[in-house]
Design a protein around this motif. Structure first.
Motif, PDB file in Angstrom:
ATOM      1  N   ALA A 289      26.730  37.201  60.564  1.00  0.00           N
ATOM      2  CA  ALA A 289      27.215  38.046  59.469  1.00  0.00           C
ATOM      3  C   ALA A 289      28.319  37.348  58.691  1.00  0.00           C
ATOM      4  O   ALA A 289      28.379  37.432  57.451  1.00  0.00           O
ATOM      5  N   GLU A 290      29.202  36.645  59.386  1.00  0.00           N
ATOM      6  CA  GLU A 290      30.266  35.908  58.698  1.00  0.00           C
ATOM      7  C   GLU A 290      29.694  34.770  57.858  1.00  0.00           C
ATOM      8  O   GLU A 290      30.093  34.576  56.702  1.00  0.00           O
ATOM      9  N   ASP A 291      28.761  34.021  58.440  1.00  0.00           N
ATOM     10  CA  ASP A 291      28.153  32.919  57.695  1.00  0.00           C
ATOM     11  C   ASP A 291      27.335  33.433  56.518  1.00  0.00           C
ATOM     12  O   ASP A 291      27.292  32.792  55.451  1.00  0.00           O
ATOM     13  N   ARG A 292      26.686  34.574  56.703  1.00  0.00           N
ATOM     14  CA  ARG A 292      25.897  35.157  55.609  1.00  0.00           C
ATOM     15  C   ARG A 292      26.801  35.607  54.465  1.00  0.00           C
ATOM     16  O   ARG A 292      26.500  35.367  53.287  1.00  0.00           O
ATOM     17  N   ALA A 293      27.893  36.254  54.793  1.00  0.00           N
ATOM     18  CA  ALA A 293      28.830  36.695  53.761  1.00  0.00           C
ATOM     19  C   ALA A 293      29.369  35.496  52.983  1.00  0.00           C
ATOM     20  O   ALA A 293      29.545  35.565  51.751  1.00  0.00           O
ATOM     21  N   TYR A 294      29.628  34.400  53.677  1.00  0.00           N
ATOM     22  CA  TYR A 294      30.119  33.195  53.008  1.00  0.00           C
ATOM     23  C   TYR A 294      29.061  32.638  52.056  1.00  0.00           C
ATOM     24  O   TYR A 294      29.369  32.266  50.905  1.00  0.00           O
ATOM     25  N   LEU A 295      27.811  32.580  52.519  1.00  0.00           N
ATOM     26  CA  LEU A 295      26.727  32.091  51.669  1.00  0.00           C
ATOM     27  C   LEU A 295      26.557  32.978  50.436  1.00  0.00           C
ATOM     28  O   LEU A 295      26.416  32.478  49.310  1.00  0.00           O
ATOM     29  N   VAL A 296      26.569  34.281  50.639  1.00  0.00           N
ATOM     30  CA  VAL A 296      26.405  35.211  49.518  1.00  0.00           C
ATOM     31  C   VAL A 296      27.537  35.034  48.509  1.00  0.00           C
ATOM     32  O   VAL A 296      27.311  35.004  47.289  1.00  0.00           O
ATOM     33  N   ASP A 297      28.767  34.901  49.005  1.00  0.00           N
ATOM     34  CA  ASP A 297      29.908  34.721  48.108  1.00  0.00           C
ATOM     35  C   ASP A 297      29.783  33.445  47.295  1.00  0.00           C
ATOM     36  O   ASP A 297      30.034  33.442  46.082  1.00  0.00           O
ATOM     37  N   ARG A 298      29.372  32.371  47.931  1.00  0.00           N
ATOM     38  CA  ARG A 298      29.222  31.103  47.214  1.00  0.00           C
ATOM     39  C   ARG A 298      28.093  31.166  46.190  1.00  0.00           C
ATOM     40  O   ARG A 298      28.232  30.676  45.068  1.00  0.00           O
ATOM     41  N   LEU A 299      26.979  31.781  46.565  1.00  0.00           N
ATOM     42  CA  LEU A 299      25.839  31.843  45.646  1.00  0.00           C
ATOM     43  C   LEU A 299      26.128  32.732  44.443  1.00  0.00           C
ATOM     44  O   LEU A 299      25.751  32.394  43.309  1.00  0.00           O
ATOM     45  N   THR A 300      26.757  33.855  44.678  1.00  0.00           N
ATOM     46  CA  THR A 300      27.024  34.772  43.562  1.00  0.00           C
ATOM     47  C   THR A 300      28.060  34.214  42.596  1.00  0.00           C
ATOM     48  O   THR A 300      28.212  34.741  41.490  1.00  0.00           O
ATOM     49  N   GLY A 301      28.745  33.154  42.997  1.00  0.00           N
ATOM     50  CA  GLY A 301      29.679  32.513  42.082  1.00  0.00           C
ATOM     51  C   GLY A 301      29.017  31.544  41.129  1.00  0.00           C
ATOM     52  O   GLY A 301      29.693  31.002  40.230  1.00  0.00           O
TER      53      GLY A 301
END
Length: 374
Positions: A289-301
């Protein structure tokens, strides 16, 4: 939403359901294409949703020990009892399979008497492929991206007597509320819920798998499909299982080949059903979940990149214009991602990206940003 019918053995010519409007017919995507086809040696694998961490000793040891028992035919009784205990069910409500994919084949072959089979898309393509191979006519209910791929039970034709849905769904990574999924059940219908990625999900305040129906025995006609190949990196061993009414599973077992699950796979099933394994799964899901949140944050930027719905599993579905070309450019630079156009309901502007560690995510997103700027 739309419902779309496909005669067995044909491409998507369309077919109007009696009580639902049909979509404009489109060419049928390649249902047999999977993430492993994207990966070749030398590429960073963001296409396959199998965890690659080292196997723990408590799992490796029984699998290795099982190699000394290969002269005897497999005996599934102990593994079936262990899986049943994990999900608080009688053993006759468990059918062990050679991976979740075999479960779809058994359902399609055993339930040839169904009148109206419906697959809720976008989702894993093997259920529909298995149905078509068994001669079924398949209708598609496609959840629109505009609603975040939200499941609405009212979209499924009332007289459908075989319904397939994923939760969390591959490739959208959307996790539907358990009660919404359960609302699809009704007398005379077999409801198949693909929970191959249920052990990747987590929610605050929930000790187990949020929204799983694996322990529910009060939902009529419910069959839950589970896989042990994702979290534990056992794709090559082929081990999964079905949970459902004993009488229905007996029908499925009647069309299963003898000794379909190998002795090492049975050992893995038994080990992965222990409290130690379940606790480890919860820890893995929390890190994921932590790694997924990081990926989502980077992609949405990134400009032009959007994520539809709320990802809840080991992968993230990304929409961007020209995704098909972007995928090929990523391959040229050493990264494999999953194309989205082979999933019914998606198209060439979609990619599925596996969740990996933050360092891998940084390298991937930095490269993607450069490609999009070019």
């Amino acid at each position: 939403m739309y419902a779309q019918g496909y005669p067995p053995g044909t491409t998507a010519t369309g077919g109007e359901a009696p009580d639902r409007p049909a979509a404009v017919a489109e060419p049928s995507p390649d249902l047999g294409h999977h993430g492993d086809a994207e990966v070749v040696p030398g590429l960073v694998d963001l296409a396959v949703n199998v965890r690659r961490d080292p196997m723990p000793d408590w799992l490796r040891a029984p699998i290795t020990a099982a190699l000394d028992e290969l002269a005897s035919y497999p005996d599934p009784s102990a593994a079936r009892a262990a899986v049943a205990a994990r999900h608080r069910r009688p053993a006759d409500e468990v059918l062990l399979t050679a991976g979740a994919a075999e479960g779809f084949v058994l359902l399609a072959q055993a339930l040839r008497d169904v009148r109206r089979a419906v697959v809720v898309h976008p989702q894993f393509t093997e259920p529909e492929a298995a149905l078509l191979a068994a001669g079924h006519r398949v209708e598609r209910v496609v959840l629109p991206a505009e609603t975040g791929f939200r499941l609405d039970p009212e979209l499924v034709p009332a007289d459908a007597d075989l319904v397939f849905v994923g939760n969390p769904t591959n490739p959208t990574s959307v996790l539907h509320p358990a009660e919404t999924v359960a609302a699809l059940a009704r007398p005379g219908r077999v409801l198949v819920v693909d929970e191959a990625f249920a052990d990747t999900t987590i929610a605050p305040g929930v000790t187990g798998e949020p929204e799983s129906l694996a322990a529910r025995r009060d939902v009529p006609g419910l069959v839950v499909v589970r896989s042990l190949t994702k979290t534990w990196g056992l794709a090559g061993l082929r081990i999964g299982y079905l949970l459902g009414p004993a009488g229905l599973l007996t029908r499925l077992a009647a069309v299963q080949p003898l000794w379909a699950v190998s002795t090492p796979a049975l050992a893995a099933a038994r080990a992965c059903a222990t409290p130690q394994a379940v606790a480890a799964e919860r820890q893995i899901a929390a890190r994921l979940a932590e790694d997924r949140a990081y990926l989502v944050d980077r992609l949405t930027g990134l400009p032009g990149v959007s994520i539809v719905g709320k990802p809840a599993s080991a992968f993230v579905l990304v929409r961007l214009t020209g995704a098909a070309d972007v995928r090929l450019t990523l391959r040229e630079h050493g990264y494999a991602v999953r194309r989205g156009d082979t999933f019914p309901g998606l198209g060439t502007d979609w990619l599925r990206v596996a969740v990996r560690d933050t360092a891998t995510t940084d390298a991937f997103v930095d490269l993607l940003a450069k490609i999009l700027e070019a």
